[in-house]
Design an enzyme around this catalytic site. Structure first.
Site, PDB file in Angstrom:
ATOM      1  N   ASP A  54      10.179  -1.287  11.352  1.00  0.00           N
ATOM      2  CA  ASP A  54      10.519  -2.216  12.431  1.00  0.00           C
ATOM      3  C   ASP A  54      10.326  -3.671  11.969  1.00  0.00           C
ATOM      4  O   ASP A  54       9.347  -3.989  11.287  1.00  0.00           O
ATOM      5  CB  ASP A  54       9.591  -1.923  13.623  1.00  0.00           C
TER       6      ASP A  54
ATOM      7  N   GLU B  51       4.242   7.755  -4.174  1.00  0.00           N
ATOM      8  CA  GLU B  51       3.214   8.744  -4.532  1.00  0.00           C
ATOM      9  C   GLU B  51       3.656  10.137  -4.072  1.00  0.00           C
ATOM     10  O   GLU B  51       3.073  11.136  -4.452  1.00  0.00           O
ATOM     11  CB  GLU B  51       1.877   8.400  -3.842  1.00  0.00           C
TER      12      GLU B  51
END
Ligand code: NOJ
Ligand code: CA
Length: 577
Positions: free
Chosen positions: A229, A288
């Site tokens: 956002d 990751e």
């Protein structure tokens, strides 16, 4: 001497180019992503507000539609002052929508159905009810707790004036003054949106640490990515100088008319260069984990500027709002599509396409409004505005979507558009909940008209099957019944069946990653035509009909086309060459 690859791909190292050009290995490059606005999709417990078990129960309908992924607008704990974009706990599902376990059930079922799940992350601001903000209010000026947010002294003899001239996107000043615990007037805090949404201080490393943790929390739960956002707003210019162009003016004069330097200079809260370090840090956390993606809500223009948000070590993709707001007109559409493909390719990203979302007027209605009466994004149609031509709007919306879904790249759909749902633009004032409405005393009507709950089964209840009680947080207008899903399921020519067919053929012909070119040989001044992986797509803007070339008709917005072979105005056809 310029680097050899600068022209074609922008200035990237060979390593970056190889990674970026890896042919469509990544799902997000071609995905059709369906936006769920949780409070309006399906309500399982009858309280009038959609919820996660409601979505889980209806997931098969999305699998049969043929989408690849769902993006959920926020369902985290929130006082709901901005429909969940005001978060008070980033790691809890709001009880209104269910529990964390409900999300796990939903994730497991969607995985079985082959649908990926993207959730909304809101890093620009929190709710004023978040523990960090409550601590900041209780703590003294200059404390570490205050430094999580943007607190400043006011101007004027007694600090009675806001620290600068910035305006809230929802109307009114972007600053609110607090009252100290002893009752005296205190500092001001920044809120680019509602006063219940204080902006975080991204220059404070503790903020970034907290968000690393929040991202990992949801990634470990198995979400496939995040929609970010206000991705353009996280970093403000040092010293918080006055904007030299006010937001009201920005709304008049598109930011796309400004050069990059002008925009950075004149709008010191959007698109500041420092934001890229924060994005790269997000990206390192995401990387990751395997196979996850970001989509940025970066309201940046023009396209070369937006492309900087999706460089190889930043976000994967960004909403293409310039495409969404392009005039319904062949030359303009052709230009924005060409520019999008070219500009994103320079940084190794794929383009996205979008026609509707929870912040704008549904395109089935928007395309039925004359350009001079089209409200600005976020404003909504005022009940006193001229009535849109709903039949023309729907016809054009079906055509625009059929044209969009044949393009290479990733497309975003907004819940209800597959039903051809119109905007509920005549909602009475007493129902309006968008903060824009209250903050402008109703002058700007706001976004509630595109957020009304979906009709599932005509007449099943007063809410047409949204739940079993007929309750609805915003009432459905009378014309929603005719758009109910059960009236369209299996019905030839319905908008729902059109969407299914488009998504099926798009996949069958690999158009998401296809070889695209404009097909001038099939075009005249009122049509646009392209070929993508052997499929010819023609859009007739009218007014006259055009004769469709030979070849198998794969999909058409015009139900009787196969007989007549004359494509009428505001219709699209896909032909296998
Ligand atoms: C953009 C969201 O899409 C919108 O709904 C929200 O009001 C603002 N950001 C503030 O979070
Ligand atoms: Ca509910």
């Amino acid at each position: 001497k310029p680097k050899a690859n600068c022209l074609k791909f922008g200035c990237m190292s060979n390593h970056e180019i190889i990674a970026a050009a890896r042919p469509n290995a990544e799902w997000w490059r071609t995905a059709v992503i369906y936006q769920i606005y949780p409070r309006s999709f399906a309500d399982s417990n009858g309280d009038g507000i959609g919820d996660l078990p409601g979505v889980t129960a209806r997931l098969e309908s999305l699998a049969s539609l043929g989408i690849d992924a769902i993006w959920f607008s926020p369902f985290f704990k929130s006082p709901q002052k901005d429909a969940g974009y005001d978060i008070s706990d980033y790691k809890q599902i709001d009880p209104l929508f269910g529990t964390n376990e409900d999300l796990e059930v939903l994730l497991a079922k969607s995985k079985k159905l082959g649908i990926r799940i993207i959730v909304d992350i809101v890093p620009n601001h929190t709710s004023d009810q978040h523990a960090w903000f409550q601590e900041a209010l209780a703590a003294p000026e200059g404390s570490a707790a205050r430094d999580m947010y943007m607190f400043r002294e006011g101007k004027g003899a007694n600090g009675e004036l806001p620290p600068n001239n910035w305006q809230s996107i929802f109307g009114g000043p972007a600053w609110t003054r607090i009252t100290n615990t002893d009752g005296t007037p205190g500092q001001w805090y920044l809120h680019m949106f509602d006063s219940s949404q204080p902006d975080l201080n991204w220059d404070n490393p503790r903020v970034a640490d907290e968000f690393d943790d929040i991202l990992r929390f949801w990634l470990k739960k198995g979400v496939d990515g995040f929609r970010v956002d206000v991705a353009h707003g996280m970093i403000k210019r040092a010293g918080l100088p006055d904007a030299t162009i006010y937001d009201e003016n920005l709304r008049e004069r598109s930011i796309s008319n400004l050069t990059m330097a002008e925009a950075e200079e004149q709008v010191p809260y959007w698109g500041q260069p420092g934001v890229h370090d924060a994005i790269r840090r997000f990206r390192r956390v995401l990387d990751e984990f395997d196979d996850r993606a970001f989509c940025a809500e970066a309201s940046m223009s023009p396209l070369p500027r937006l492309a900087m948000w999706v460089r190889p070590d930043e976000y994967h993709q960004a909403f293409n709002f310039d495409y969404m707001t392009t005039a319904y007109e062949p030359a303009a559409l052709k230009k924005i599509i060409t520019d999008s493909i070219v500009e994103y390719a320079k940084v190794g990203a794929s383009s996205t396409w979008v026609m509707s979302n929870h912040d704008g007027i549904r395109h089935a209605t928007r395309l039925g409004i004359a350009p001079e009466h089209t409200p600005r994004p976020g404003d909504g149609i005022h009940p006193t505005d001229p009535a849109p031509d709903e039949a023309l709007g729907l016809r054009r919306a079906r055509a625009a979507t059929a044209f969009m879904l044949g393009l290479p790249g990733s497309s975003y759909l907004y819940q209800g558009e597959e039903l051809g749902l119109p905007e509920a633009w005549q909602l009475e004032g007493k129902y309006r909940q968008d903060p824009t409405y209250a903050r402008t005393n109703g002058k700007r009507i706001g976004r509630d008209g595109c957020r009304v709950p979906l009709p599932w089964e005509a007449d099943a209840t007063a809410s047409n099957g949204f739940n079993t009680t007929g309750e609805s947080w915003l009432p459905q207008p009378a014309n929603y019944r005719a758009f109910a899903r059960n009236l369209q399921e299996g019905v030839a020519g319905s908008t729902l069946e059109l969407y299914k067919r488009l998504l099926k053929e798009r996949k069958a012909f690999g158009m998401g990653s296809g070889e695209f070119r404009w097909a001038e040989e099939f075009q005249d001044k009122n049509t646009l035509a392209y070929i993508n992986n052997g499929v010819l797509v023609i859009f007739n803007f009218g007014p006259d009909s055009v004769v469709v070339p030979a070849g198998e008709v794969l999909v058409t917005t015009q139900h009787d086309l196969t007989v007549e072979r004359e494509l009428e105005h505001d219709q699209v056809v896909w032909i296998k060459l």
